[in-house]
Design a protein around this motif. Structure first.
Motif, mmCIF file in Angstrom:
data_model
loop_
_atom_site.group_PDB
_atom_site.id
_atom_site.type_symbol
_atom_site.label_atom_id
_atom_site.label_comp_id
_atom_site.label_asym_id
_atom_site.label_seq_id
_atom_site.Cartn_x
_atom_site.Cartn_y
_atom_site.Cartn_z
ATOM 1 N N VAL A 105 88.245 -88.660 -26.219
ATOM 2 C CA VAL A 105 87.472 -88.629 -25.093
ATOM 3 C C VAL A 105 86.192 -87.937 -25.276
ATOM 4 O O VAL A 105 85.757 -86.976 -25.834
ATOM 5 C CB VAL A 105 88.113 -88.070 -23.796
ATOM 6 N N TRP A 106 84.944 -88.680 -24.806
ATOM 7 C CA TRP A 106 83.689 -88.228 -24.862
ATOM 8 C C TRP A 106 83.144 -88.092 -23.123
ATOM 9 O O TRP A 106 83.160 -88.960 -22.516
ATOM 10 C CB TRP A 106 82.716 -89.143 -25.669
ATOM 11 N N GLN A 107 82.718 -86.927 -22.824
ATOM 12 C CA GLN A 107 82.169 -86.892 -21.566
ATOM 13 C C GLN A 107 80.728 -87.371 -21.475
ATOM 14 O O GLN A 107 79.895 -87.246 -22.239
ATOM 15 C CB GLN A 107 82.436 -85.327 -21.283
ATOM 16 N N ARG A 108 80.288 -87.685 -19.967
ATOM 17 C CA ARG A 108 78.892 -87.959 -19.819
ATOM 18 C C ARG A 108 78.064 -86.383 -19.702
ATOM 19 O O ARG A 108 78.427 -85.514 -19.567
ATOM 20 C CB ARG A 108 78.843 -88.585 -18.503
ATOM 21 N N GLU A 109 76.794 -86.826 -20.064
ATOM 22 C CA GLU A 109 75.775 -85.668 -19.988
ATOM 23 C C GLU A 109 74.831 -85.586 -18.725
ATOM 24 O O GLU A 109 74.242 -86.584 -18.828
ATOM 25 C CB GLU A 109 75.122 -85.463 -21.338
ATOM 26 N N PRO A 110 74.987 -84.785 -17.923
ATOM 27 C CA PRO A 110 74.372 -84.748 -16.703
ATOM 28 C C PRO A 110 73.016 -84.318 -16.815
ATOM 29 O O PRO A 110 72.851 -83.477 -17.847
ATOM 30 C CB PRO A 110 75.106 -83.913 -15.707
ATOM 31 N N VAL A 111 72.044 -84.951 -15.975
ATOM 32 C CA VAL A 111 70.570 -84.543 -16.521
ATOM 33 C C VAL A 111 70.189 -83.857 -15.181
ATOM 34 O O VAL A 111 69.054 -83.457 -14.970
ATOM 35 C CB VAL A 111 69.722 -85.534 -16.904
ATOM 36 N N VAL A 112 70.629 -84.526 -13.645
ATOM 37 C CA VAL A 112 69.998 -84.013 -12.549
ATOM 38 C C VAL A 112 71.294 -84.020 -11.462
ATOM 39 O O VAL A 112 72.028 -84.754 -11.660
ATOM 40 C CB VAL A 112 69.066 -85.180 -12.259
ATOM 41 N N ARG A 113 71.110 -82.970 -10.647
ATOM 42 C CA ARG A 113 72.144 -83.124 -9.605
ATOM 43 C C ARG A 113 71.311 -83.448 -8.328
ATOM 44 O O ARG A 113 70.246 -83.148 -8.015
ATOM 45 C CB ARG A 113 72.736 -81.631 -9.256
ATOM 46 N N ILE A 114 72.200 -84.471 -7.601
ATOM 47 C CA ILE A 114 71.436 -85.166 -6.223
ATOM 48 C C ILE A 114 72.235 -84.632 -5.249
ATOM 49 O O ILE A 114 73.439 -84.496 -5.204
ATOM 50 C CB ILE A 114 71.488 -86.580 -6.452
ATOM 51 N N ILE A 115 71.608 -84.201 -4.090
ATOM 52 C CA ILE A 115 72.196 -83.799 -3.021
ATOM 53 C C ILE A 115 71.489 -84.923 -1.768
ATOM 54 O O ILE A 115 70.082 -84.769 -1.516
ATOM 55 C CB ILE A 115 71.762 -82.388 -2.522
ATOM 56 N N ASP A 116 72.105 -85.830 -1.308
ATOM 57 C CA ASP A 116 71.384 -86.997 -0.678
ATOM 58 C C ASP A 116 71.271 -86.603 0.729
ATOM 59 O O ASP A 116 71.665 -85.647 1.191
ATOM 60 C CB ASP A 116 72.149 -88.450 -0.893
ATOM 61 N N ASN A 117 70.860 -87.583 1.611
ATOM 62 C CA ASN A 117 70.217 -87.523 2.932
ATOM 63 C C ASN A 117 71.754 -87.512 4.054
ATOM 64 O O ASN A 117 71.676 -87.310 5.025
ATOM 65 C CB ASN A 117 69.437 -88.246 3.588
ATOM 66 N N GLN A 118 72.810 -87.714 3.151
ATOM 67 C CA GLN A 118 74.088 -87.671 3.915
ATOM 68 C C GLN A 118 75.064 -86.223 3.496
ATOM 69 O O GLN A 118 76.020 -86.230 3.894
ATOM 70 C CB GLN A 118 74.947 -88.814 3.656
ATOM 71 N N GLY A 119 74.284 -85.609 2.728
ATOM 72 C CA GLY A 119 74.858 -84.454 2.243
ATOM 73 C C GLY A 119 75.931 -84.540 1.215
ATOM 74 O O GLY A 119 76.820 -83.508 0.588
ATOM 75 N N GLN A 120 75.986 -85.745 0.193
ATOM 76 C CA GLN A 120 76.664 -86.069 -0.598
ATOM 77 C C GLN A 120 75.965 -85.501 -1.936
ATOM 78 O O GLN A 120 75.082 -85.562 -2.359
ATOM 79 C CB GLN A 120 76.730 -87.581 -0.972
ATOM 80 N N ASN A 121 77.031 -84.884 -2.600
ATOM 81 C CA ASN A 121 76.551 -84.252 -4.038
ATOM 82 C C ASN A 121 77.178 -84.852 -5.164
ATOM 83 O O ASN A 121 78.254 -85.264 -5.276
ATOM 84 C CB ASN A 121 77.267 -82.912 -4.252
ATOM 85 N N TYR A 122 76.408 -85.193 -6.280
ATOM 86 C CA TYR A 122 76.592 -85.883 -7.347
ATOM 87 C C TYR A 122 75.833 -85.652 -8.566
ATOM 88 O O TYR A 122 74.573 -85.214 -8.244
ATOM 89 C CB TYR A 122 77.385 -87.266 -7.243
ATOM 90 N N TYR A 123 76.004 -86.121 -9.617
ATOM 91 C CA TYR A 123 75.008 -85.967 -10.964
ATOM 92 C C TYR A 123 74.551 -87.292 -11.544
ATOM 93 O O TYR A 123 75.373 -88.375 -11.210
ATOM 94 C CB TYR A 123 75.566 -85.198 -12.119
ATOM 95 N N LEU A 124 73.595 -87.414 -11.967
ATOM 96 C CA LEU A 124 73.057 -88.542 -12.790
ATOM 97 C C LEU A 124 73.110 -88.230 -14.313
ATOM 98 O O LEU A 124 72.597 -87.321 -14.630
ATOM 99 C CB LEU A 124 71.818 -89.339 -12.395
#
Length: 261
Positions: A105-124
């Motif tokens: 398995v190879w994991q993704r490499e995040p570059v930015v954390r997003i907190i959107d206008n609905q309060g959802q958190n995730y990475y790109l």
């Protein structure tokens, strides 16, 4: 005569290979899956996943395969299931004649954390793929919040550059491009802590050093604006001090407008 000898040798070699192949095949048919070997290739730098996460996932979906004939293990099905996890970029699943189910398995490499206008958190990640939040590991990354619309479920495998999101993920694409630019620069990667997107889709930057807020404005020409600011930092603030201004405005072409404290 020599020709006949060569033909006989080749016939013997082919017969031997067929015999060995049949032996290995028969052994494989009889072999039971007796172990699962999991390798998470980049687990030292990215600690989103642990081996037991994969084992638990397979167990919940009745795909652990232990005790099953190794020839009947559906490696494609196992691979597809694992790749549904947004943390995983690549997966290679295969069996070996010793009865092992092997999962790399190879994991993704995040570059930015997003907190959107609905309060959802995730990475790109670096390719624009979505990574769901992890309770286990929180990487130190640029955080971007504010007026950001998320046109998909961030807990499913998606990419902001998919054609269906050409319009709906326009702001996310702008954020991603800027995040990659910042990450590529040693100076900006150290200086930029957070970005905010206002109701007019204009960007503000919170720096690590200095009490000022950077008003970037519309995200077009962000590279040029940041380069202009870098020159101002090195040739201006280094001389007068970094605690002189409340705001540094880069919205206007060929100008830097500063508001004093």
């Amino acid at each position: 005569m020599q020709k006949l000898k060569k033909i006989a040798i080749w016939v013997g070699v082919i017969a031997y290979l067929i015999l060995i192949s049949g032996f290995v095949s028969g052994r494989r048919e009889a072999m039971l899956c007796n172990k699962v070997n999991i390798v998470i290739a980049d687990s030292l730098s990215k600690r989103f996943l642990q081996k037991h996460d994969i084992v638990d996932l397979l167990g919940r979906n009745n795909l652990l395969s232990l005790g099953q004939h190794i020839s009947q293990v559906n490696t494609d099905q196992v691979e597809k299931l694992i790749l549904k996890n947004t943390l995983i970029k690549k997966c290679n699943v295969y069996t070996t004649v010793d009865g092992a189910l092997n999962i790399d398995v190879w994991q993704r490499e995040p570059v930015v954390r997003i907190i959107d206008n609905q309060g959802q958190n995730y990475y790109l990640d670096i390719e624009g793929s979505v990574i769901a939040m992890s309770h286990r590991f929180t990487p130190h990354l640029l955080v971007v919040n504010g007026n950001i619309h998320t046109p998909f479920n961030p807990n499913k495998v998606k990419n902001i550059y998919d054609r269906e999101y050409t319009k709906s993920a326009a702001t996310l694409r702008q954020i991603h491009a800027m995040a990659l630019h910042i990450k590529a620069s040693e100076f900006w990667n150290a200086q930029v802590v957070q970005m905010y997107v206002d109701k007019n889709n204009e960007f503000e930057i919170v720096p690590r050093i200095g009490p000022h807020l950077i008003i970037l404005g519309p995200p077009n020409d962000y590279a040029e604006k940041l380069e202009k600011l870098k020159i101002f930092y090195t040739e201006g603030l280094n001389n007068v001090g970094w605690n002189q201004y409340l705001k540094i405005n880069l919205k206007y072409k060929d100008q830097i407008v500063c508001t004093k404290l």
